[in-house]
Motif scaffolding. Sequence first.
Motif, short mmCIF file in Angstrom:
data_model
loop_
_atom_site.label_atom_id
_atom_site.label_comp_id
_atom_site.label_asym_id
_atom_site.label_seq_id
_atom_site.Cartn_x
_atom_site.Cartn_y
_atom_site.Cartn_z
N ASP A 244 -41.61 36.32 54.36
CA ASP A 244 -41.59 35.45 55.54
C ASP A 244 -41.95 34.01 55.22
N LEU A 245 -42.32 33.72 53.99
CA LEU A 245 -42.70 32.35 53.63
C LEU A 245 -41.50 31.41 53.73
N PRO A 246 -41.71 30.15 54.10
CA PRO A 246 -40.61 29.18 54.16
C PRO A 246 -39.95 29.03 52.80
N PRO A 247 -38.70 28.57 52.76
CA PRO A 247 -37.96 28.46 51.48
C PRO A 247 -38.70 27.65 50.42
N ALA A 248 -39.31 26.53 50.81
CA ALA A 248 -40.00 25.70 49.81
C ALA A 248 -41.18 26.44 49.19
N ALA A 249 -41.90 27.20 50.02
CA ALA A 249 -43.03 27.98 49.51
C ALA A 249 -42.55 29.14 48.66
N ALA A 250 -41.48 29.78 49.09
CA ALA A 250 -40.93 30.92 48.35
C ALA A 250 -40.43 30.51 46.98
N ALA A 251 -40.00 29.25 46.84
CA ALA A 251 -39.46 28.76 45.57
C ALA A 251 -40.55 28.33 44.60
N ASP A 252 -41.80 28.25 45.04
CA ASP A 252 -42.91 27.81 44.21
C ASP A 252 -43.62 29.04 43.64
N ALA A 253 -43.56 29.22 42.34
CA ALA A 253 -44.14 30.41 41.71
C ALA A 253 -45.65 30.49 41.93
N ARG A 254 -46.32 29.34 41.90
CA ARG A 254 -47.77 29.33 42.12
C ARG A 254 -48.11 29.76 43.55
N VAL A 255 -47.31 29.31 44.52
CA VAL A 255 -47.52 29.71 45.90
C VAL A 255 -47.35 31.22 46.05
N GLN A 256 -46.31 31.75 45.45
CA GLN A 256 -46.07 33.19 45.53
C GLN A 256 -47.23 33.97 44.93
N ARG A 257 -47.73 33.49 43.81
CA ARG A 257 -48.86 34.18 43.16
C ARG A 257 -50.10 34.10 44.02
N ASP A 258 -50.37 32.93 44.61
CA ASP A 258 -51.56 32.77 45.42
C ASP A 258 -51.47 33.54 46.73
N PHE A 259 -50.26 33.66 47.27
CA PHE A 259 -50.12 34.48 48.47
C PHE A 259 -50.45 35.93 48.16
#
Length: 355
Positions: A244-259
């Motif tokens: 459900d994360l926005p596209p910009a967040a989904a494209a950031d590997a660090r964001v995905q890891r932190d989520f």
Amino acid sequence: MDPLTHALLGATAAQAALGHRLGRQAWLPGALGGLLPDADILIRSTADPLLAIEYHRHFTHAFAFIPVGGVVAASPWLVQRRYRADWRPLLAAATIGCATHGLLDACTNYGTHLLWPFSTLRVAWHWLTTIGPLLTLALLAGLLLAVRRQSRLPAVLSLSFALVYVGVAAWQRERALDLQELIAAARGHPVVRAEMFPSVGNPVVWRSVYQSGTTLYSDRLRVVDSAGSLWKPGSTLELLFAADLPPAAAADARVQRDFARFSYFSSGWTALSDSDASVIGDARYSLSRDSFEPIWGIRFHPGSATPTEWVDQTARNRVPVGELWREIRGTADGYRGLPTAGRVDAVAVARDSGC
């Protein structure tokens, strides 16, 4: 649990066990042992805001750490020549104090790595809140009397009271889960998973949270006898998943890891704040009873050097003592009798559906 209660439990347990060997000083290494595991709050990093929550209640709270913690807590005495004749009871007192810490934390909602390094399971029994005035005062009274009278009996009695209090809370939680099942059935909700969270300082009022589909339903329960138990319909919110994360967040590997790290920390109870959709919160805790206002959460800034921001609103957290007391007494507004199986009133249905 709060540091004072940890220190008191460790001190009281040590005084009860070794007061006959160490006299009035048995509580000191026990208190230090009871506090030591929370030294993990020093593990933090400005470059990684989630490091602190990742390692709080981690290896220092594990059963495997207890012998190490006992040695560290006893070291201020063991390094002094005058105490070396009593090194065994001093070490035992500190170890007993350290052993109480992880077990007490596991009684709360937060989650504790008791089984590290053999398991990554976060143990949370959901029996107590992190502040329990009655439990704290009982331990304090028992310790003071034990030290003043040089008797182990008051310490033993206060520990017995603590065990009974925790036992009652565990029993009440099971009863609350039965009521939650009845409410969900009356709404016609198939339950994916469910949890029950205690309210501050009492085993009577509980916050019920269960998942049906991808929706969380939160209610308040007053659990007494079959005639006096009541419930108050609460709020609903949609769970948030990585997809459900926005596209910009989904494209950031660090964001995905932190989520993924935050989702693990919050046991998968992740949702957007009702008042600020940029904040992903831990749905186990809320500043409001009528909506989801997370006490803590994260906000993402994809593409930046530090894309994850830790949002901490604990300073805003207040316990409405008057309202809580009315809930305990059964006189708070909005509470009603429990629904019969397969039937819930129209007002509750409208509220649950967001109408």
